[in-house]
Write a protein that holds these residues in place. Sequence first.
Motif, PDB file in Angstrom:
ATOM      1  N   CYS A  87       0.832  -1.215   0.000  1.00 41.20           N
ATOM      2  CA  CYS A  87       0.000   0.000   0.000  1.00 41.20           C
ATOM      3  C   CYS A  87       0.865   1.262   0.000  1.00 41.20           C
ATOM      4  O   CYS A  87       0.596   2.215  -0.737  1.00 41.20           O
ATOM      5  N   ALA A  88       1.933   1.276   0.810  1.00 39.98           N
ATOM      6  CA  ALA A  88       2.814   2.449   0.867  1.00 39.98           C
ATOM      7  C   ALA A  88       3.631   2.587  -0.409  1.00 39.98           C
ATOM      8  O   ALA A  88       3.905   3.701  -0.874  1.00 39.98           O
ATOM      9  N   ALA A  89       4.002   1.451  -0.992  1.00 39.74           N
ATOM     10  CA  ALA A  89       4.778   1.479  -2.236  1.00 39.74           C
ATOM     11  C   ALA A  89       3.956   2.082  -3.367  1.00 39.74           C
ATOM     12  O   ALA A  89       4.484   2.832  -4.204  1.00 39.74           O
ATOM     13  N   LEU A  90       2.661   1.761  -3.416  1.00 37.28           N
ATOM     14  CA  LEU A  90       1.790   2.353  -4.440  1.00 37.28           C
ATOM     15  C   LEU A  90       1.794   3.871  -4.337  1.00 37.28           C
ATOM     16  O   LEU A  90       1.936   4.574  -5.350  1.00 37.28           O
ATOM     17  N   GLY A 154       0.862  -1.054   9.464  1.00 39.22           N
ATOM     18  CA  GLY A 154       0.012   0.090   9.159  1.00 39.22           C
ATOM     19  C   GLY A 154      -0.682  -0.070   7.827  1.00 39.22           C
ATOM     20  O   GLY A 154      -0.568  -1.101   7.161  1.00 39.22           O
ATOM     21  N   HIS A 155      -1.403   0.958   7.451  1.00 36.04           N
ATOM     22  CA  HIS A 155      -2.062   0.996   6.142  1.00 36.04           C
ATOM     23  C   HIS A 155      -2.106   2.451   5.707  1.00 36.04           C
ATOM     24  O   HIS A 155      -2.157   3.368   6.530  1.00 36.04           O
ATOM     25  N   THR A 156      -2.093   2.668   4.384  1.00 39.98           N
ATOM     26  CA  THR A 156      -2.057   4.030   3.868  1.00 39.98           C
ATOM     27  C   THR A 156      -2.771   4.130   2.532  1.00 39.98           C
ATOM     28  O   THR A 156      -3.049   3.126   1.871  1.00 39.98           O
ATOM     29  N   GLY A 157      -3.073   5.344   2.154  1.00 39.53           N
ATOM     30  CA  GLY A 157      -3.695   5.637   0.871  1.00 39.53           C
ATOM     31  C   GLY A 157      -3.708   7.139   0.673  1.00 39.53           C
ATOM     32  O   GLY A 157      -3.201   7.896   1.511  1.00 39.53           O
ATOM     33  N   ILE A 158      -4.316   7.581  -0.416  1.00 40.38           N
ATOM     34  CA  ILE A 158      -4.370   9.018  -0.717  1.00 40.38           C
ATOM     35  C   ILE A 158      -5.813   9.491  -0.662  1.00 40.38           C
ATOM     36  O   ILE A 158      -6.725   8.824  -1.162  1.00 40.38           O
ATOM     37  N   VAL A 159      -6.027  10.619  -0.017  1.00 40.89           N
ATOM     38  CA  VAL A 159      -7.362  11.211   0.102  1.00 40.89           C
ATOM     39  C   VAL A 159      -7.681  11.981  -1.176  1.00 40.89           C
ATOM     40  O   VAL A 159      -6.912  12.829  -1.604  1.00 40.89           O
ATOM     41  N   THR A 160      -8.836  11.674  -1.779  1.00 44.30           N
ATOM     42  CA  THR A 160      -9.253  12.396  -2.986  1.00 44.30           C
ATOM     43  C   THR A 160     -10.408  13.345  -2.730  1.00 44.30           C
ATOM     44  O   THR A 160     -10.696  14.200  -3.559  1.00 44.30           O
ATOM     45  N   GLY A 161     -11.076  13.216  -1.585  1.00 41.70           N
ATOM     46  CA  GLY A 161     -12.175  14.121  -1.269  1.00 41.70           C
ATOM     47  C   GLY A 161     -12.645  13.947   0.157  1.00 41.70           C
ATOM     48  O   GLY A 161     -12.371  12.923   0.794  1.00 41.70           O
ATOM     49  N   ILE A 162     -13.355  14.948   0.678  1.00 45.60           N
ATOM     50  CA  ILE A 162     -13.907  14.916   2.022  1.00 45.60           C
ATOM     51  C   ILE A 162     -15.358  15.340   1.948  1.00 45.60           C
ATOM     52  O   ILE A 162     -15.703  16.325   1.282  1.00 45.60           O
ATOM     53  N   TYR A 166     -16.680  11.701   6.148  1.00 41.85           N
ATOM     54  CA  TYR A 166     -16.211  10.626   5.283  1.00 41.85           C
ATOM     55  C   TYR A 166     -15.075  11.111   4.379  1.00 41.85           C
ATOM     56  O   TYR A 166     -15.061  12.267   3.956  1.00 41.85           O
ATOM     57  N   LEU A 167     -14.155  10.197   4.106  1.00 39.53           N
ATOM     58  CA  LEU A 167     -13.088  10.439   3.144  1.00 39.53           C
ATOM     59  C   LEU A 167     -13.336   9.578   1.920  1.00 39.53           C
ATOM     60  O   LEU A 167     -13.780   8.439   2.035  1.00 39.53           O
ATOM     61  N   THR A 168     -13.047  10.113   0.742  1.00 38.08           N
ATOM     62  CA  THR A 168     -12.936   9.295  -0.455  1.00 38.08           C
ATOM     63  C   THR A 168     -11.446   9.085  -0.668  1.00 38.08           C
ATOM     64  O   THR A 168     -10.668  10.038  -0.606  1.00 38.08           O
ATOM     65  N   THR A 169     -11.053   7.843  -0.886  1.00 34.60           N
ATOM     66  CA  THR A 169      -9.634   7.506  -0.952  1.00 34.60           C
ATOM     67  C   THR A 169      -9.330   6.600  -2.133  1.00 34.60           C
ATOM     68  O   THR A 169     -10.219   5.955  -2.687  1.00 34.60           O
ATOM     69  N   ILE A 170      -8.064   6.544  -2.488  1.00 32.23           N
ATOM     70  CA  ILE A 170      -7.550   5.507  -3.375  1.00 32.23           C
ATOM     71  C   ILE A 170      -6.481   4.778  -2.574  1.00 32.23           C
ATOM     72  O   ILE A 170      -5.558   5.401  -2.044  1.00 32.23           O
ATOM     73  N   GLU A 171      -6.630   3.453  -2.470  1.00 37.92           N
ATOM     74  CA  GLU A 171      -5.762   2.643  -1.623  1.00 37.92           C
ATOM     75  C   GLU A 171      -5.320   1.387  -2.367  1.00 37.92           C
ATOM     76  O   GLU A 171      -6.078   0.829  -3.158  1.00 37.92           O
ATOM     77  N   GLY A 172      -4.124   0.951  -2.071  1.00 45.27           N
ATOM     78  CA  GLY A 172      -3.617  -0.298  -2.619  1.00 45.27           C
ATOM     79  C   GLY A 172      -3.589  -1.393  -1.579  1.00 45.27           C
ATOM     80  O   GLY A 172      -3.695  -1.120  -0.380  1.00 45.27           O
ATOM     81  N   HIS A 178     -12.247  -2.852   2.954  1.00 44.71           N
ATOM     82  CA  HIS A 178     -11.216  -2.028   3.587  1.00 44.71           C
ATOM     83  C   HIS A 178     -10.108  -2.851   4.239  1.00 44.71           C
ATOM     84  O   HIS A 178      -9.453  -2.399   5.184  1.00 44.71           O
ATOM     85  N   SER A 179      -9.870  -4.040   3.765  1.00 41.12           N
ATOM     86  CA  SER A 179      -8.789  -4.849   4.308  1.00 41.12           C
ATOM     87  C   SER A 179      -7.451  -4.160   4.064  1.00 41.12           C
ATOM     88  O   SER A 179      -7.263  -3.479   3.067  1.00 41.12           O
ATOM     89  N   ALA A 180      -6.516  -4.363   5.000  1.00 40.13           N
ATOM     90  CA  ALA A 180      -5.154  -3.858   4.808  1.00 40.13           C
ATOM     91  C   ALA A 180      -4.281  -4.915   4.148  1.00 40.13           C
ATOM     92  O   ALA A 180      -3.089  -4.709   3.962  1.00 40.13           O
ATOM     93  N   GLU A 181      -4.860  -6.054   3.803  1.00 45.21           N
ATOM     94  CA  GLU A 181      -4.165  -7.101   3.060  1.00 45.21           C
ATOM     95  C   GLU A 181      -5.132  -7.643   2.008  1.00 45.21           C
ATOM     96  O   GLU A 181      -5.508  -8.812   2.023  1.00 45.21           O
ATOM     97  N   GLY A 182      -5.556  -6.771   1.121  1.00 47.58           N
ATOM     98  CA  GLY A 182      -6.493  -7.154   0.077  1.00 47.58           C
ATOM     99  C   GLY A 182      -5.781  -7.578  -1.180  1.00 47.58           C
ATOM    100  O   GLY A 182      -4.651  -8.055  -1.142  1.00 47.58           O
ATOM    101  N   GLU A 183      -6.437  -7.349  -2.333  1.00 46.38           N
ATOM    102  CA  GLU A 183      -5.862  -7.871  -3.572  1.00 46.38           C
ATOM    103  C   GLU A 183      -5.718  -6.855  -4.690  1.00 46.38           C
ATOM    104  O   GLU A 183      -5.304  -7.211  -5.779  1.00 46.38           O
ATOM    105  N   GLY A 184      -6.015  -5.567  -4.417  1.00 50.67           N
ATOM    106  CA  GLY A 184      -5.912  -4.641  -5.534  1.00 50.67           C
ATOM    107  C   GLY A 184      -5.936  -3.179  -5.127  1.00 50.67           C
ATOM    108  O   GLY A 184      -5.869  -2.829  -3.947  1.00 50.67           O
ATOM    109  N   VAL A 185      -6.040  -2.325  -6.159  1.00 48.78           N
ATOM    110  CA  VAL A 185      -6.163  -0.875  -5.970  1.00 48.78           C
ATOM    111  C   VAL A 185      -7.635  -0.528  -6.080  1.00 48.78           C
ATOM    112  O   VAL A 185      -8.277  -0.829  -7.090  1.00 48.78           O
ATOM    113  N   PHE A 186      -8.174   0.121  -5.053  1.00 50.78           N
ATOM    114  CA  PHE A 186      -9.589   0.428  -4.996  1.00 50.78           C
ATOM    115  C   PHE A 186      -9.817   1.895  -4.640  1.00 50.78           C
ATOM    116  O   PHE A 186      -9.019   2.490  -3.913  1.00 50.78           O
ATOM    117  N   GLN A 187     -10.907   2.447  -5.149  1.00 45.12           N
ATOM    118  CA  GLN A 187     -11.396   3.728  -4.644  1.00 45.12           C
ATOM    119  C   GLN A 187     -12.419   3.397  -3.577  1.00 45.12           C
ATOM    120  O   GLN A 187     -13.358   2.631  -3.811  1.00 45.12           O
TER     121      GLN A 187
END
Length: 203
Positions: A87-90, A154-162, A166-172, A178-187
Amino acid sequence: VIAFQNNYCDLNGLPLQLDGKVGPLTWGGLFGHTLKQSFDDSPLTREAIKIAHDEIGIKEDPPHSNCGPRIKEYLHSVGLPEPNSWCAALIYWCFEQAASKQNRVNPLVKTGGCLEHWHKNRIGEKLDAAHAIANPLLVKPGSIFIINRGAGKGHTGIVTGIFDDYLTTIEGNTNNQHSAEGEGVFQLQRRISTVNLGYIFYN
């Protein structure tokens, strides 16, 4: 609202979270456009969000392996091999691409560790979780959120809106749950209270 969320998708064709709240993603599904969110004048974060948005839908191959052609590229950008949590590498990779387009140095800490990013950052503007929860308007679009999951993880992502709390995010390395060990990039859409460490904003 839940019935709508169960039967319709967001503007990217992704399933809506069944939370009964009309946040930015559900709003977009209802009305065909998203609520406008003002940006600070940060060309870097704007470009990083565009790049992150283009990565939505990238999946691990095979699923739940922390591997895949694109995942390898994200991890390589911070000097990590497959398989590793990414997630941080993304986020670093997105800002690296954005900085390259603007002929500048990537200001992010070069790390695949979420907590290491938080503790070693000396350039970005920090906002701790308590202040953000008390006043969500302090969270800037383009901020990188960081969650402390305990035990050094930890887990991380980028905030695209508030929108409200609520936050809208893009996370890897996640999924629609909202798993921190999922399988892809999601909004995703997440409550601001789920971010328990804070945010870093880079100009």
